[in-house]
Motif scaffolding. Sequence first.
Motif, PDB file in Angstrom:
ATOM      1  N   GLN A   5       0.835  -1.203   0.000  1.00  0.00           N
ATOM      2  CA  GLN A   5       0.000   0.000   0.000  1.00  0.00           C
ATOM      3  C   GLN A   5       0.869   1.252   0.000  1.00  0.00           C
ATOM      4  O   GLN A   5       1.740   1.421   0.859  1.00  0.00           O
ATOM      5  CB  GLN A   5      -0.931  -0.003   1.212  1.00  0.00           C
ATOM      6  N   ARG A   6       0.617   2.116  -0.969  1.00  0.00           N
ATOM      7  CA  ARG A   6       1.422   3.323  -1.162  1.00  0.00           C
ATOM      8  C   ARG A   6       1.363   4.249   0.051  1.00  0.00           C
ATOM      9  O   ARG A   6       2.341   4.907   0.391  1.00  0.00           O
ATOM     10  CB  ARG A   6       0.915   4.054  -2.411  1.00  0.00           C
ATOM     11  N   LYS A   7       0.218   4.288   0.741  1.00  0.00           N
ATOM     12  CA  LYS A   7       0.039   5.209   1.877  1.00  0.00           C
ATOM     13  C   LYS A   7       0.985   4.896   3.036  1.00  0.00           C
ATOM     14  O   LYS A   7       1.241   5.754   3.869  1.00  0.00           O
ATOM     15  CB  LYS A   7      -1.409   5.200   2.353  1.00  0.00           C
ATOM     16  N   ASP A   8       1.512   3.671   3.088  1.00  0.00           N
ATOM     17  CA  ASP A   8       2.406   3.265   4.175  1.00  0.00           C
ATOM     18  C   ASP A   8       3.866   3.646   3.923  1.00  0.00           C
ATOM     19  O   ASP A   8       4.696   3.509   4.814  1.00  0.00           O
ATOM     20  CB  ASP A   8       2.334   1.750   4.378  1.00  0.00           C
ATOM     21  N   ILE A   9       4.171   4.097   2.704  1.00  0.00           N
ATOM     22  CA  ILE A   9       5.561   4.339   2.301  1.00  0.00           C
ATOM     23  C   ILE A   9       5.769   5.820   2.043  1.00  0.00           C
ATOM     24  O   ILE A   9       4.988   6.449   1.322  1.00  0.00           O
ATOM     25  CB  ILE A   9       5.896   3.514   1.044  1.00  0.00           C
ATOM     26  N   ARG A  10       6.819   6.377   2.642  1.00  0.00           N
ATOM     27  CA  ARG A  10       7.156   7.788   2.478  1.00  0.00           C
ATOM     28  C   ARG A  10       8.670   7.907   2.287  1.00  0.00           C
ATOM     29  O   ARG A  10       9.416   7.053   2.779  1.00  0.00           O
ATOM     30  CB  ARG A  10       6.776   8.578   3.722  1.00  0.00           C
ATOM     31  N   PRO A  11       9.115   8.952   1.601  1.00  0.00           N
ATOM     32  CA  PRO A  11      10.565   9.181   1.521  1.00  0.00           C
ATOM     33  C   PRO A  11      11.158   9.289   2.922  1.00  0.00           C
ATOM     34  O   PRO A  11      10.566   9.878   3.816  1.00  0.00           O
ATOM     35  CB  PRO A  11      10.666  10.516   0.770  1.00  0.00           C
ATOM     36  N   GLY A  12      12.317   8.666   3.109  1.00  0.00           N
ATOM     37  CA  GLY A  12      12.978   8.671   4.406  1.00  0.00           C
ATOM     38  C   GLY A  12      12.721   7.440   5.246  1.00  0.00           C
ATOM     39  O   GLY A  12      13.368   7.231   6.267  1.00  0.00           O
ATOM     40  N   VAL A  13      11.781   6.578   4.816  1.00  0.00           N
ATOM     41  CA  VAL A  13      11.452   5.357   5.557  1.00  0.00           C
ATOM     42  C   VAL A  13      12.425   4.245   5.160  1.00  0.00           C
ATOM     43  O   VAL A  13      12.749   4.085   3.989  1.00  0.00           O
ATOM     44  CB  VAL A  13       9.997   4.932   5.268  1.00  0.00           C
ATOM     45  N   ARG A  14      12.902   3.475   6.145  1.00  0.00           N
ATOM     46  CA  ARG A  14      13.800   2.349   5.884  1.00  0.00           C
ATOM     47  C   ARG A  14      12.964   1.129   5.482  1.00  0.00           C
ATOM     48  O   ARG A  14      11.992   0.789   6.159  1.00  0.00           O
ATOM     49  CB  ARG A  14      14.634   2.039   7.117  1.00  0.00           C
ATOM     50  N   VAL A  15      13.344   0.510   4.366  1.00  0.00           N
ATOM     51  CA  VAL A  15      12.590  -0.623   3.817  1.00  0.00           C
ATOM     52  C   VAL A  15      13.542  -1.706   3.317  1.00  0.00           C
ATOM     53  O   VAL A  15      14.742  -1.475   3.192  1.00  0.00           O
ATOM     54  CB  VAL A  15      11.680  -0.174   2.642  1.00  0.00           C
ATOM     55  N   LYS A  16      12.967  -2.872   3.023  1.00  0.00           N
ATOM     56  CA  LYS A  16      13.674  -3.932   2.303  1.00  0.00           C
ATOM     57  C   LYS A  16      12.965  -4.111   0.975  1.00  0.00           C
ATOM     58  O   LYS A  16      11.741  -4.219   0.942  1.00  0.00           O
ATOM     59  CB  LYS A  16      13.659  -5.238   3.095  1.00  0.00           C
ATOM     60  N   VAL A  17      13.742  -4.110  -0.120  1.00  0.00           N
ATOM     61  CA  VAL A  17      13.173  -4.243  -1.459  1.00  0.00           C
ATOM     62  C   VAL A  17      13.767  -5.458  -2.163  1.00  0.00           C
ATOM     63  O   VAL A  17      14.862  -5.907  -1.818  1.00  0.00           O
ATOM     64  CB  VAL A  17      13.417  -2.982  -2.331  1.00  0.00           C
ATOM     65  N   VAL A  18      13.031  -5.957  -3.142  1.00  0.00           N
ATOM     66  CA  VAL A  18      13.562  -6.991  -4.031  1.00  0.00           C
ATOM     67  C   VAL A  18      13.774  -6.335  -5.390  1.00  0.00           C
ATOM     68  O   VAL A  18      12.883  -5.689  -5.933  1.00  0.00           O
ATOM     69  CB  VAL A  18      12.636  -8.229  -4.121  1.00  0.00           C
ATOM     70  N   GLN A  19      14.996  -6.461  -5.910  1.00  0.00           N
ATOM     71  CA  GLN A  19      15.325  -5.911  -7.218  1.00  0.00           C
ATOM     72  C   GLN A  19      14.874  -6.889  -8.305  1.00  0.00           C
ATOM     73  O   GLN A  19      14.745  -8.082  -8.067  1.00  0.00           O
ATOM     74  CB  GLN A  19      16.829  -5.686  -7.328  1.00  0.00           C
ATOM     75  N   LYS A  20      14.648  -6.371  -9.497  1.00  0.00           N
ATOM     76  CA  LYS A  20      14.163  -7.190 -10.616  1.00  0.00           C
ATOM     77  C   LYS A  20      15.017  -8.451 -10.840  1.00  0.00           C
ATOM     78  O   LYS A  20      14.472  -9.541 -10.951  1.00  0.00           O
ATOM     79  CB  LYS A  20      14.118  -6.326 -11.885  1.00  0.00           C
ATOM     80  N   PRO A  21      16.365  -8.345 -10.871  1.00  0.00           N
ATOM     81  CA  PRO A  21      17.154  -9.560 -11.118  1.00  0.00           C
ATOM     82  C   PRO A  21      17.084 -10.577  -9.977  1.00  0.00           C
ATOM     83  O   PRO A  21      17.437 -11.734 -10.155  1.00  0.00           O
ATOM     84  CB  PRO A  21      18.586  -9.051 -11.266  1.00  0.00           C
ATOM     85  N   HIS A  22      16.628 -10.162  -8.789  1.00  0.00           N
ATOM     86  CA  HIS A  22      16.600 -11.042  -7.623  1.00  0.00           C
ATOM     87  C   HIS A  22      15.207 -11.543  -7.284  1.00  0.00           C
ATOM     88  O   HIS A  22      15.002 -12.143  -6.234  1.00  0.00           O
ATOM     89  CB  HIS A  22      17.186 -10.323  -6.404  1.00  0.00           C
ATOM     90  N   GLN A  23      14.235 -11.336  -8.182  1.00  0.00           N
ATOM     91  CA  GLN A  23      12.870 -11.755  -7.878  1.00  0.00           C
ATOM     92  C   GLN A  23      12.749 -13.261  -7.706  1.00  0.00           C
ATOM     93  O   GLN A  23      12.004 -13.730  -6.857  1.00  0.00           O
ATOM     94  CB  GLN A  23      11.908 -11.265  -8.963  1.00  0.00           C
ATOM     95  N   ARG A  24      13.496 -14.034  -8.471  1.00  0.00           N
ATOM     96  CA  ARG A  24      13.421 -15.497  -8.357  1.00  0.00           C
ATOM     97  C   ARG A  24      14.015 -15.996  -7.047  1.00  0.00           C
ATOM     98  O   ARG A  24      13.498 -16.910  -6.426  1.00  0.00           O
ATOM     99  CB  ARG A  24      14.138 -16.166  -9.530  1.00  0.00           C
ATOM    100  N   THR A  25      15.136 -15.384  -6.621  1.00  0.00           N
ATOM    101  CA  THR A  25      15.800 -15.833  -5.394  1.00  0.00           C
ATOM    102  C   THR A  25      15.187 -15.207  -4.150  1.00  0.00           C
ATOM    103  O   THR A  25      15.330 -15.752  -3.061  1.00  0.00           O
ATOM    104  CB  THR A  25      17.302 -15.483  -5.424  1.00  0.00           C
TER     105      THR A  25
END
Length: 64
Positions: A5-25
């Motif tokens: 949900q976009r409303k939960d994310i703001r600039p400056g917030v620490r997150v964990k993301v999955v990059q496109k090349p790492h979607q399978r792993t």
Amino acid sequence: MGGTQRKDIRPGVRVKVVQKPHQRTGELTEGVVKDILTNSAVHHRGIKVRLEGGIVGRVQEILG
């Protein structure tokens, strides 16, 4: 907390993301949100963001 949900994310917030090349792993990269790239309010695979280091990925987890 998930990153579908976009409303939960703001600039400056620490997150964990999955990059496109790492979607399978499922390898996650931790960083701080610089820009939100997804325009829709909800995205089932995660909101796409650009981290301060320039990495682009979909939010899998919001750390705070």
